[in-house]
Design a protein around this motif. Structure first.
Motif, PDB file in Angstrom:
ATOM      1  N   LEU A 196      28.776  38.780 -81.990  1.00  0.00           N
ATOM      2  CA  LEU A 196      27.613  39.200 -80.992  1.00  0.00           C
ATOM      3  C   LEU A 196      27.456  40.805 -80.843  1.00  0.00           C
ATOM      4  CD1 LEU A 196      28.256  36.576 -78.144  1.00  0.00           C
ATOM      5  CD2 LEU A 196      26.640  36.576 -79.733  1.00  0.00           C
ATOM      6  N   LEU A 197      28.734  41.220 -81.125  1.00  0.00           N
ATOM      7  CA  LEU A 197      28.628  42.856 -80.785  1.00  0.00           C
ATOM      8  C   LEU A 197      29.167  43.618 -82.096  1.00  0.00           C
ATOM      9  CD1 LEU A 197      30.793  42.603 -77.129  1.00  0.00           C
ATOM     10  CD2 LEU A 197      28.324  42.772 -77.660  1.00  0.00           C
ATOM     11  N   TRP A 198      29.141  43.048 -83.126  1.00  0.00           N
ATOM     12  CA  TRP A 198      29.409  43.902 -84.445  1.00  0.00           C
ATOM     13  C   TRP A 198      28.814  45.006 -84.591  1.00  0.00           C
ATOM     14  CZ3 TRP A 198      33.888  43.420 -86.609  1.00  0.00           C
ATOM     15  CH2 TRP A 198      34.120  44.096 -87.882  1.00  0.00           C
ATOM     16  N   ASP A 199      27.668  45.301 -84.364  1.00  0.00           N
ATOM     17  CA  ASP A 199      26.843  46.644 -84.596  1.00  0.00           C
ATOM     18  C   ASP A 199      27.064  47.473 -83.283  1.00  0.00           C
ATOM     19  OD1 ASP A 199      26.455  45.840 -87.209  1.00  0.00           O
ATOM     20  OD2 ASP A 199      24.555  44.855 -86.710  1.00  0.00           O
ATOM     21  N   ALA A 200      27.485  47.116 -82.027  1.00  0.00           N
ATOM     22  CA  ALA A 200      27.299  47.738 -81.019  1.00  0.00           C
ATOM     23  C   ALA A 200      28.346  48.948 -81.023  1.00  0.00           C
ATOM     24  CB  ALA A 200      27.885  46.906 -79.556  1.00  0.00           C
ATOM     25  N   THR A 201      28.273  50.017 -80.522  1.00  0.00           N
ATOM     26  CA  THR A 201      29.012  51.351 -80.849  1.00  0.00           C
ATOM     27  C   THR A 201      30.156  51.011 -80.053  1.00  0.00           C
ATOM     28  OG1 THR A 201      27.846  52.372 -79.198  1.00  0.00           O
ATOM     29  CG2 THR A 201      26.942  53.028 -81.406  1.00  0.00           C
ATOM     30  N   LEU A 202      30.147  50.460 -79.049  1.00  0.00           N
ATOM     31  CA  LEU A 202      31.124  50.190 -77.936  1.00  0.00           C
ATOM     32  C   LEU A 202      32.218  49.254 -78.810  1.00  0.00           C
ATOM     33  CD1 LEU A 202      32.587  50.285 -75.169  1.00  0.00           C
ATOM     34  CD2 LEU A 202      31.271  48.121 -74.749  1.00  0.00           C
ATOM     35  N   TRP A 203      31.929  48.422 -79.595  1.00  0.00           N
ATOM     36  CA  TRP A 203      32.780  47.462 -80.188  1.00  0.00           C
ATOM     37  C   TRP A 203      33.445  48.252 -81.600  1.00  0.00           C
ATOM     38  CZ3 TRP A 203      34.599  43.544 -78.055  1.00  0.00           C
ATOM     39  CH2 TRP A 203      35.152  42.410 -78.776  1.00  0.00           C
ATOM     40  N   SER A 204      34.578  49.133 -81.066  1.00  0.00           N
ATOM     41  CA  SER A 204      35.306  49.762 -82.068  1.00  0.00           C
ATOM     42  C   SER A 204      36.529  48.707 -82.605  1.00  0.00           C
ATOM     43  CB  SER A 204      35.699  51.075 -81.855  1.00  0.00           C
ATOM     44  OG  SER A 204      36.384  51.111 -80.527  1.00  0.00           O
ATOM     45  N   TRP A 205      37.237  49.310 -83.686  1.00  0.00           N
ATOM     46  CA  TRP A 205      38.390  48.133 -83.807  1.00  0.00           C
ATOM     47  C   TRP A 205      39.326  48.366 -82.823  1.00  0.00           C
ATOM     48  CZ3 TRP A 205      43.035  50.407 -84.256  1.00  0.00           C
ATOM     49  CH2 TRP A 205      43.413  51.881 -84.883  1.00  0.00           C
ATOM     50  N   GLN A 206      39.239  49.544 -82.130  1.00  0.00           N
ATOM     51  CA  GLN A 206      40.544  49.808 -80.949  1.00  0.00           C
ATOM     52  C   GLN A 206      40.057  48.923 -79.994  1.00  0.00           C
ATOM     53  OE1 GLN A 206      38.635  52.401 -82.359  1.00  0.00           O
ATOM     54  NE2 GLN A 206      40.008  54.083 -83.057  1.00  0.00           N
ATOM     55  N   VAL A 207      38.927  48.614 -79.585  1.00  0.00           N
ATOM     56  CA  VAL A 207      38.423  47.723 -78.556  1.00  0.00           C
ATOM     57  C   VAL A 207      38.858  46.381 -78.736  1.00  0.00           C
ATOM     58  CG1 VAL A 207      36.497  46.903 -77.162  1.00  0.00           C
ATOM     59  CG2 VAL A 207      36.845  49.633 -77.665  1.00  0.00           C
ATOM     60  N   GLN A 208      38.559  46.103 -80.062  1.00  0.00           N
ATOM     61  CA  GLN A 208      38.807  44.657 -80.699  1.00  0.00           C
ATOM     62  C   GLN A 208      40.533  44.242 -80.570  1.00  0.00           C
ATOM     63  OE1 GLN A 208      36.961  43.815 -84.297  1.00  0.00           O
ATOM     64  NE2 GLN A 208      35.293  45.388 -84.015  1.00  0.00           N
ATOM     65  N   PHE A 209      41.118  45.211 -80.915  1.00  0.00           N
ATOM     66  CA  PHE A 209      42.609  44.926 -80.903  1.00  0.00           C
ATOM     67  C   PHE A 209      43.343  44.946 -79.353  1.00  0.00           C
ATOM     68  CE2 PHE A 209      42.884  46.151 -85.397  1.00  0.00           C
ATOM     69  CZ  PHE A 209      43.510  45.057 -85.921  1.00  0.00           C
TER      70      PHE A 209
END
Length: 153
Positions: A49-62
């Motif tokens: 859902l959020l892959w292209d969102a700027t907030l959804w960085s790899w740091q947030v994912q981890f």
């Protein structure tokens, strides 16, 4: 190489990681990797859902993955941990504890606090007051393989 694979796979990299963890759970004893795999699947679903969102960085994912892994592990342990049901054989794997209260005859006298009894098919070291061989004793405590006895006479 890993960064390139994650960039090519996109949000599906979390799904792949989750299913690899599920497969590893089948090979590893215990129920632990399933909770980490579930966290990866949830992050993968959110990534779709959020892959292209700027907030959804790899740091947030981890960070989300780590938080969900911990939360799922705690919840899983609480609800799927050891059952609280009472066993019909509470001393099944605690042989020494199952001997407390039983009686036996001293095979060797207790001298200077040490002696031996034969109980069933096993000779057990015992400690207690000095008593002659042939005295009936009751097992009062078990400390590892050493039993503490007292005279019944």
């Amino acid at each position: 190489m890993i960064k390139q694979a994650i960039a090519e796979l996109g949000p599906w990299s979390w799904w792949i990681a989750g299913f690899i963890l599920f497969a590893a759970e089948l090979a590893a004893p215990g129920v632990f990797l399933i909770w980490i795999g579930a966290a990866a699947i949830v992050v993968g679903a959110l990534s779709l859902l959020l892959w292209d969102a700027t907030l959804w960085s790899w740091q947030v994912q981890f960070v989300l993955f780590a938080a969900l892994s911990g939360a799922f592990a705690l919840i899983g342990r609480r609800y799927f941990g050891k059952p609280n049901a009472a066993s019909d054989e509470p001393f099944l794997n605690q042989r020494e504890a199952s001997l407390i209260g039983r009686t036996a005859t001293l095979m060797e006298p207790i001298a200077e606090g040490r002696g031996r009894i034969k109980l069933d098919d096993t000779v057990w070291p015992v400690s207690g007051p000095d008593l002659p061989a042939g005295t009936r004793v009751r097992i009062m405590a078990a400390h590892g393989r050493n039993l503490t006895v007292e005279s019944m006479e």
